[in-house]
Design a protein around this motif. Structure first.
Motif, PDB file in Angstrom:
ATOM      1  N   PRO A 150     -21.867   0.119  21.174  1.00 23.95           N
ATOM      2  CA  PRO A 150     -22.272   0.109  19.660  1.00 23.95           C
ATOM      3  C   PRO A 150     -20.696   0.332  19.141  1.00 23.95           C
ATOM      4  O   PRO A 150     -19.843   1.424  19.398  1.00 23.95           O
ATOM      5  N   VAL A 151     -20.330  -0.529  17.993  1.00 25.56           N
ATOM      6  CA  VAL A 151     -19.173  -0.589  17.199  1.00 25.56           C
ATOM      7  C   VAL A 151     -19.628  -0.707  15.941  1.00 25.56           C
ATOM      8  O   VAL A 151     -20.334  -1.498  15.581  1.00 25.56           O
ATOM      9  N   GLY A 152     -19.228   0.276  14.962  1.00 23.47           N
ATOM     10  CA  GLY A 152     -19.230   0.226  13.985  1.00 23.47           C
ATOM     11  C   GLY A 152     -17.696   0.079  12.963  1.00 23.47           C
ATOM     12  O   GLY A 152     -16.792   0.685  13.416  1.00 23.47           O
ATOM     13  N   VAL A 153     -17.529  -0.835  12.094  1.00 22.59           N
ATOM     14  CA  VAL A 153     -16.532  -1.204  11.538  1.00 22.59           C
ATOM     15  C   VAL A 153     -16.417  -0.968  10.114  1.00 22.59           C
ATOM     16  O   VAL A 153     -17.339  -1.438   9.468  1.00 22.59           O
ATOM     17  N   ILE A 154     -15.382  -0.271   9.736  1.00 23.25           N
ATOM     18  CA  ILE A 154     -15.338   0.189   8.128  1.00 23.25           C
ATOM     19  C   ILE A 154     -13.948  -0.820   7.803  1.00 23.25           C
ATOM     20  O   ILE A 154     -12.845  -0.419   8.474  1.00 23.25           O
ATOM     21  N   ALA A 155     -14.186  -1.376   6.786  1.00 22.61           N
ATOM     22  CA  ALA A 155     -13.030  -2.234   6.507  1.00 22.61           C
ATOM     23  C   ALA A 155     -12.776  -1.459   4.834  1.00 22.61           C
ATOM     24  O   ALA A 155     -13.576  -1.182   4.108  1.00 22.61           O
ATOM     25  N   GLY A 156     -11.361  -1.911   4.462  1.00 15.31           N
ATOM     26  CA  GLY A 156     -10.976  -1.611   2.944  1.00 15.31           C
ATOM     27  C   GLY A 156     -10.822  -2.790   2.242  1.00 15.31           C
ATOM     28  O   GLY A 156     -10.543  -3.960   2.707  1.00 15.31           O
ATOM     29  N   SER A 157     -11.211  -2.250   0.901  1.00 11.24           N
ATOM     30  CA  SER A 157     -11.116  -3.694   0.062  1.00 11.24           C
ATOM     31  C   SER A 157     -10.004  -3.489  -1.142  1.00 11.24           C
ATOM     32  O   SER A 157     -10.200  -3.897  -2.244  1.00 11.24           O
ATOM     33  N   ARG A 158      -9.416  -2.338  -0.862  1.00 13.94           N
ATOM     34  CA  ARG A 158      -8.354  -2.043  -2.077  1.00 13.94           C
ATOM     35  C   ARG A 158      -6.730  -2.161  -1.482  1.00 13.94           C
ATOM     36  O   ARG A 158      -6.511  -1.714  -0.315  1.00 13.94           O
ATOM     37  N   ASP A 189     -22.748  -2.601  13.247  1.00 13.98           N
ATOM     38  CA  ASP A 189     -22.728  -2.420  11.746  1.00 13.98           C
ATOM     39  C   ASP A 189     -21.347  -2.769  10.853  1.00 13.98           C
ATOM     40  O   ASP A 189     -20.515  -2.516  12.068  1.00 13.98           O
ATOM     41  N   HIS A 190     -21.150  -3.018   9.798  1.00 18.71           N
ATOM     42  CA  HIS A 190     -20.036  -3.142   8.999  1.00 18.71           C
ATOM     43  C   HIS A 190     -20.182  -2.486   7.656  1.00 18.71           C
ATOM     44  O   HIS A 190     -21.284  -2.997   7.100  1.00 18.71           O
ATOM     45  N   ILE A 191     -19.236  -2.091   7.150  1.00 17.97           N
ATOM     46  CA  ILE A 191     -19.141  -1.578   5.869  1.00 17.97           C
ATOM     47  C   ILE A 191     -17.775  -1.633   5.132  1.00 17.97           C
ATOM     48  O   ILE A 191     -16.877  -1.715   5.836  1.00 17.97           O
ATOM     49  N   VAL A 192     -17.990  -2.077   3.940  1.00 17.31           N
ATOM     50  CA  VAL A 192     -16.647  -2.111   3.203  1.00 17.31           C
ATOM     51  C   VAL A 192     -16.536  -1.000   2.311  1.00 17.31           C
ATOM     52  O   VAL A 192     -17.449  -0.622   1.361  1.00 17.31           O
ATOM     53  N   ILE A 193     -15.477  -0.160   2.152  1.00 22.15           N
ATOM     54  CA  ILE A 193     -15.030   0.885   1.414  1.00 22.15           C
ATOM     55  C   ILE A 193     -13.807   0.689   0.568  1.00 22.15           C
ATOM     56  O   ILE A 193     -12.828  -0.229   0.953  1.00 22.15           O
ATOM     57  N   ARG A 194     -13.768   0.929  -0.696  1.00 24.49           N
ATOM     58  CA  ARG A 194     -13.058   0.776  -1.696  1.00 24.49           C
ATOM     59  C   ARG A 194     -11.777   1.502  -1.604  1.00 24.49           C
ATOM     60  O   ARG A 194     -11.565   2.680  -2.056  1.00 24.49           O
ATOM     61  N   ALA A 195     -10.805   1.241  -0.377  1.00 21.02           N
ATOM     62  CA  ALA A 195      -9.809   2.189  -0.026  1.00 21.02           C
ATOM     63  C   ALA A 195      -8.739   1.154   0.610  1.00 21.02           C
ATOM     64  O   ALA A 195      -8.921   0.144   1.095  1.00 21.02           O
ATOM     65  N   SER A 196      -7.354   1.552   0.329  1.00 25.43           N
ATOM     66  CA  SER A 196      -6.390   0.885   1.082  1.00 25.43           C
ATOM     67  C   SER A 196      -6.232   1.147   2.580  1.00 25.43           C
ATOM     68  O   SER A 196      -6.972   2.093   3.064  1.00 25.43           O
ATOM     69  N   HIS A 197      -5.370   0.297   3.202  1.00 24.32           N
ATOM     70  CA  HIS A 197      -5.446   0.511   4.536  1.00 24.32           C
ATOM     71  C   HIS A 197      -5.085   1.764   5.062  1.00 24.32           C
ATOM     72  O   HIS A 197      -5.626   2.448   6.044  1.00 24.32           O
TER      73      HIS A 197
END
Length: 222
Positions: A150-158, A189-197
């Motif tokens: 199981p891998v969950g990936v959190i990506a940033g969009s800022r 699962d994958h989710i996008v958070i409004r945060a910088s790297h």
């Protein structure tokens, strides 16, 4: 290599924390405190991220993780940026019997166009070392194997750097890694958070979602 003090008793699920390139375990301190407060034991490792290839870094961290895994409890990995690639390399070679899951924050699973642009620079190669050259989008003959855990990936969009964010990386991105490049075949699962790297490991929403995935195997709907 320095390993931070471990926390929690032998019955608590364990979390190995792996920082990104040119960072230290201190960059994950806020995340580690939140994990401890919610009942996880932690091992926050410092490793020489700029001195060796990713596979060799996985070898370096093995003794500390092997000792931590003696607790005979579920074992998770939470990793920021290149730390996610180190976690993948580690699991491919030393997969713990009690492996439970992995959360990656801003990991360039598909590489980074920023590394593509800078990897030809002598300064980049001198500072980021062998591992830095493994962060490009080029296909490598020694590519990491597909994940079957199981891998969950959190990506940033800022992003903060307008050159990288607007001119180099596909959008949306976090200033170092695009949302698209963060994705990984086989992820749960994958989710996008409004945060910088650099902000991702300290962002309250990202921390909350990390804990949700460790507990439930999926991110919390927003």
């Amino acid at each position: 290599m320095h390993e931070a003090p471990r926390s929690g008793d032998a019955r608590c699920p364990g979390v190995v924390l792996l920082h990104g390139i040119a960072r230290t375990s201190a960059s994950l301190n806020r995340l580690e405190r939140a994990l401890r407060a919610t009942g996880f034991a932690t091992l926050n490792i410092d490793y020489s991220s700029r001195k060796k290839p990713i596979a060799a870094l996985a070898d370096d961290i093995h003794p500390a993780i092997a000792r931590f895994a003696e607790r005979d409890a579920p074992l998770h990995f939470v990793a920021h940026s290149m730390g996610g690639l180190v976690a993948r390399a580690y699991i491919a070679r030393y997969r713990p019997a009690q492996l439970a899951g992995v959360v990656m924050l801003g990991t360039p699973n598909g590489g980074s166009e920023v590394a593509d642009v800078l990897s030809g620079s002598r300064l980049y190669r001198a500072f980021y070392g062998p591992a830095g050259l493994e962060l490009t989008t080029a296909t490598r003959p020694d590519a990491l194997p597909a994940v079957d855990y199981p891998v969950g990936v959190i990506a940033g969009s800022r992003f903060i750097d307008p050159v990288a964010g607007l001119l180099i990386l596909p959008r949306p991105n976090d200033g170092r890694v695009s949302v698209q490049s963060s994705m990984l075949a086989g992820m749960a699962d994958h989710i996008v958070i409004r945060a910088s790297h650099t902000r991702l490991p300290r962002d309250a929403a990202a921390i909350e979602q990390t804990i949700a995935f460790l507990r439930d195997g999926r991110f919390r709907a927003r």
